[in-house]
Motif scaffolding. Structure first.
Motif, mmCIF file in Angstrom:
data_model
loop_
_atom_site.group_PDB
_atom_site.id
_atom_site.type_symbol
_atom_site.label_atom_id
_atom_site.label_comp_id
_atom_site.label_asym_id
_atom_site.label_seq_id
_atom_site.Cartn_x
_atom_site.Cartn_y
_atom_site.Cartn_z
ATOM 1 N N GLU A 446 0.799 -1.220 0.000
ATOM 2 C CA GLU A 446 0.000 0.000 0.000
ATOM 3 C C GLU A 446 0.838 1.279 0.000
ATOM 4 O O GLU A 446 0.587 2.181 -0.813
ATOM 5 N N PRO A 447 1.865 1.407 0.871
ATOM 6 C CA PRO A 447 2.663 2.647 0.817
ATOM 7 C C PRO A 447 3.342 2.851 -0.543
ATOM 8 O O PRO A 447 3.436 3.981 -1.033
ATOM 9 N N ARG A 450 0.691 3.948 -3.071
ATOM 10 C CA ARG A 450 0.343 5.367 -2.838
ATOM 11 C C ARG A 450 1.422 6.285 -3.428
ATOM 12 O O ARG A 450 1.111 7.291 -4.073
ATOM 13 N N ALA A 451 2.681 5.917 -3.195
ATOM 14 C CA ALA A 451 3.783 6.753 -3.682
ATOM 15 C C ALA A 451 3.800 6.790 -5.212
ATOM 16 O O ALA A 451 4.031 7.845 -5.818
ATOM 17 N N SER A 453 1.230 6.448 -7.185
ATOM 18 C CA SER A 453 0.079 7.223 -7.669
ATOM 19 C C SER A 453 0.290 8.719 -7.513
ATOM 20 O O SER A 453 -0.412 9.511 -8.150
ATOM 21 N N ALA A 454 1.235 9.121 -6.645
ATOM 22 C CA ALA A 454 1.500 10.550 -6.437
ATOM 23 C C ALA A 454 2.527 11.109 -7.413
ATOM 24 O O ALA A 454 2.789 12.316 -7.423
ATOM 25 N N GLN A 460 -3.695 6.861 -12.152
ATOM 26 C CA GLN A 460 -4.103 5.946 -11.094
ATOM 27 C C GLN A 460 -3.209 4.720 -11.095
ATOM 28 O O GLN A 460 -2.491 4.453 -12.071
ATOM 29 N N TYR A 468 -5.471 3.412 -6.431
ATOM 30 C CA TYR A 468 -4.922 4.624 -5.810
ATOM 31 C C TYR A 468 -4.805 5.728 -6.852
ATOM 32 O O TYR A 468 -4.546 5.479 -8.038
ATOM 33 N N GLY A 471 -1.932 9.818 -4.541
ATOM 34 C CA GLY A 471 -1.425 9.470 -3.226
ATOM 35 C C GLY A 471 -2.467 8.943 -2.262
ATOM 36 O O GLY A 471 -2.151 8.682 -1.100
ATOM 37 N N LEU A 472 -3.711 8.757 -2.735
ATOM 38 C CA LEU A 472 -4.791 8.292 -1.858
ATOM 39 C C LEU A 472 -5.395 7.007 -2.403
ATOM 40 O O LEU A 472 -5.410 6.751 -3.601
ATOM 41 N N ARG A 473 -5.935 6.219 -1.463
ATOM 42 C CA ARG A 473 -6.658 5.016 -1.855
ATOM 43 C C ARG A 473 -8.085 5.407 -2.196
ATOM 44 O O ARG A 473 -8.801 5.963 -1.352
#
Length: 736
Positions: A446-447, A450-451, A453-454, A460, A468, A471-473
């Protein structure tokens, strides 16, 4: 030694021709079927991270593969019962075709929005194919016609890398035949114009036929051990014809010159083989060593050009130095029979040899005029070449894709439909394979997701824990999440908002690779943009070694030929100028699209195929050294007799200017014919090499060489004592 060779060729001329005829037959037999053993692809680095990612996706996540993409369009919406039934049936049929690992479609993947056009009229079937690039292209050849036969009135378009390779292969074979059909009559007319007589004009074609057939046999033999690109056939044919013309023209010109000076046929063969033959052999060695540089690259596309090119260079040189003198010994004065056009004539009166009074011919007067104002003429040409080279500072590297084919081609239209009517998922997905994070540790992703996706230009990221964005799910794990995990490997699908085969795409790959992976995991970023990035990086890493081989071998060989330290450096500088101008023109026309109507208006993508500049460099550098050696051989021959640098330059240009110009026109005509190709890669290579040859034979040889040698004066022939003594022992000298 060469005097003994020429004497032997005269005495054994009939035997030499019989051996040549047998060799011709054996080479023809050995080359049969070679076109069926050549393979597609070879543009990527097989050891790169993107290649590793592609192998992992194919082996562990075949449902995510998109080697072949089928676009199905009917008279109703893709969600209609009719389309659903037919789409599902066609997907299952494709899945059971040999060579297909997995088939996924809009109708079998929970109606994923990425597999449906925005207007609902087109649905996608994505296929993962087994084998290498060549295997996948052959599978596409079988799958697409089969699906179309069972489509029951649907329109089926095909896209994807395998279909691109398939269509490129077909067009390449077609374009080769078309180019040969166009080049043959043009070349014959030009040969008649240059050589004057029909007998003389056919001799280079005999040498060309021998060299091409020998190289085809070599490629056929090598194809059983290493992959050979389909493009090597095109290069073998054009390079073989061009070099055979080059070498034959130089041999014939010297033979005719000796005959017109009053020598008998046997007497004429002596200096022809000793001087012109040595120059041809030396020139061929420089070309072959330039092509050896292509072997340092990991892409077999480039290596294939080295295999075919070296074979055709050496066979063309052997034909010109051994077979052609035997033919001339048999023909004698009959070589000038059946005059059709005005011949390229040498001196009509008997001369006293190389030390005779200078001739005031057109090239002699032109060289003299240039050397009166070397700074004006030479400086003007340098400025012109610099202006032509300036667009190369804007070069953007890429790899060929569907846009290398004409806009009218089926695969180009299909891929453009994907770009225009589908979400970015259809073409902008970057696969990221994480090894070391299996099903039991999937939440550790997950981390990392998120990274990813940012990262800028990422829309996405789909991963096993969820989806994601920014940076968000944004969504939890769905039904398809299980297919993203296999053993200790997990697949993340990164949807970008930029074109994969672009500078923006490669920058995105760099940013994705900078994201720290999960602890203890290994990450492989794949996809088209990653392939472009890895391929261009591999070329960049190998280029210094390639340049070192080309430059180093040229410096050594030209020193051995001339005994000068300055001459080899001068040749490298002038060749670099003309090649830089060629690269600038390639960027201006093919990358940026200016004046593209002159070469058939090929589609331009804002990038230049990364393999072409280095390929052009190696081939064109070798060809330019041909003309350098031809010119220097006559200049040095005269200088050794007179010691007059300025007069020797004018003499050399007078005796080679017409020959070099004629050879360049013939070679450029053969290469420029590939402008008719529908494959931009072939068009770019042919036009680029033709331009390089023309620039080198005109501006460089006719203006820059006389200007430079006039300014350098006697320093042209200087070498420090140890090197001079070395040259006296092992140097290759025209006066020997």
């Amino acid at each position: 030694m060469l005097d003994r060779v020429s004497a032997a060729l005269y005495r054994r001329r009939v035997a030499v021709l019989w051996v040549s005829a047998v060799t011709l037959v054996l080479a023809w037999t050995g080359g049969l079927g070679v076109e069926h053993r050549l393979v597609h692809g070879g543009f990527s680095d097989p050891g790169a991270q993107s290649a590793r990612a592609a192998r992992l996706v194919a082996e562990r996540f075949p449902s995510a593969g998109d080697d072949l993409v089928l676009l199905l369009r009917g008279t109703t919406d893709v969600d209609s019962p009719e389309m659903t039934s037919l789409g599902t049936a066609l997907t299952r049929r494709a899945a059971h075709t040999p060579g297909v690992r997995a088939a996924t479609s809009y109708w079998t993947a929970q109606r994923a929005p990425s597999l449906r056009s925005r207007d609902g009229s087109v649905g996608l079937v994505t296929l993962s194919l087994s084998g290498d690039e060549d295997d996948r292209a052959k599978t596409a050849d079988r799958v697409v016609p089969d699906i179309r036969r069972h489509a029951q009135g649907l329109t089926v378009l095909a896209a994807g890398p395998a279909q691109v390779q398939s269509e490129v292969g077909r067009r390449t074979a077609h374009d080769l035949l078309l180019a040969e059909a166009i080049a043959a009559p043009i070349t014959l007319v030009l040969l008649l114009l240059v050589f004057g007589g029909a007998v003389a004009a056919t001799l280079p074609l005999v040498i060309a036929l021998l060299s091409v057939l020998v190289s085809r046999a070599v490629l056929n033999a090598l194809a059983g051990a290493v992959p050979i690109s389909v493009y090597s056939m095109n290069s073998t044919t054009s390079l073989g014809l061009g070099l055979a013309i080059d070498y034959s023209l130089f041999i014939l010109a010297r033979f005719r010159e000796e005959l017109r000076a009053g020598a008998t046929v046997q007497e004429a063969l002596g200096p022809t083989v000793r001087r012109a033959g040595r120059t041809v052999a030396f020139s061929a060695l420089t070309v072959a060593l330039s092509l050896v540089a292509l072997l340092v690259f990991p892409q077999f596309f480039l290596r294939s050009f080295a295999y075919g090119g070296i074979a055709v260079v050496l066979s063309a040189a052997a034909g010109a130095v051994l077979v052609l003198p035997a033919l001339l010994a048999v023909l004698g004065h009959r070589v000038d029979r059946y005059d059709v056009f005005v011949r390229l004539r040498g001196p009509a009166r008997r001369t006293a040899g190389p030390a005779a009074a200078p001739e005031a011919g057109r090239w002699y007067r032109f060289a003299t005029a240039v050397m009166r104002r070397p700074v004006l003429y030479g400086g003007g040409v340098v400025v012109l070449l610099a202006v032509l080279a300036s667009p190369f500072t804007r070069v953007a590297s890429g790899l060929f894709d569907d846009r290398s084919l004409p806009a009218s081609s089926q695969v180009h239209r299909a891929t453009q439909l994907l770009r225009d009517r589908f979400d970015a998922d259809a073409l902008g997905t970057v696969p990221v394979v994480v090894q070391g994070v299996g099903r039991d540790r999937v939440q550790n992703l997950e981390p990392y997701a998120r990274a990813l996706s940012a990262v800028p230009d990422v829309r996405q990221v789909s991963a096993a824990p969820g989806r994601y964005a920014a940076g968000l799910r944004v969504r939890g794990a769905g039904p398809a999440a299980a297919a993203l995990v296999d053993g200790d490997s997990t697949l993340l699908l990164v949807v970008s908002s930029v074109e994969q085969n672009s500078s923006a795409g490669t920058r995105l790959v760099g940013r994705l690779r900078e994201v720290a992976p999960p602890a203890g995991a290994t990450v492989s970023v794949g996809g088209r943009a990653a392939e472009v990035e890895d391929s261009t990086s591999a070329i960049a890493r190998a280029t210094p070694a390639a340049i070192g081989i080309v430059v180093g071998s040229s410096l050594v060989l030209l020193f051995l030929f001339t005994g000068s330290v300055l001459m080899p450096v001068k040749a490298l500088v002038l060749n670099t100028l003309s090649l830089s101008a060629t690269f600038g023109a390639m960027v201006f026309v093919f990358q940026e699209g200016h004046l593209s109507f002159l070469v058939g208006s090929p589609p331009h993508t804002g990038t230049l195929d990364a393999t072409i500049p280095i390929l052009t460099f190696c081939v064109a550098f070798g060809l330019s050294m041909d003309y350098e050696v031809f010119l220097l051989s006559r200049i040095r021959e005269r200088y050794l007799c007179t010691g007059d640098n300025t007069e020797s330059v004018a003499f050399g240009l007078q005796h080679t200017g017409r020959i070099i110009t004629a050879a360049a026109v013939l070679v450029a005509a053969v290469l420029f014919v590939f402008a008719v190709s529908g494959v931009t890669l072939l068009k770019l290579l042919g036009v680029g090499l033709a331009l390089a040859v023309v620039l080198d034979a005109t501006l460089v040889r006719a203006v820059l060489v006389p200007s430079f040698m006039r300014l350098a004066g006697r320093a042209n022939w200087w070498a420090p004592g140890p090197l001079r003594r070395l040259h006296d022992r092992i140097g290759l000298r025209e006066d020997a």
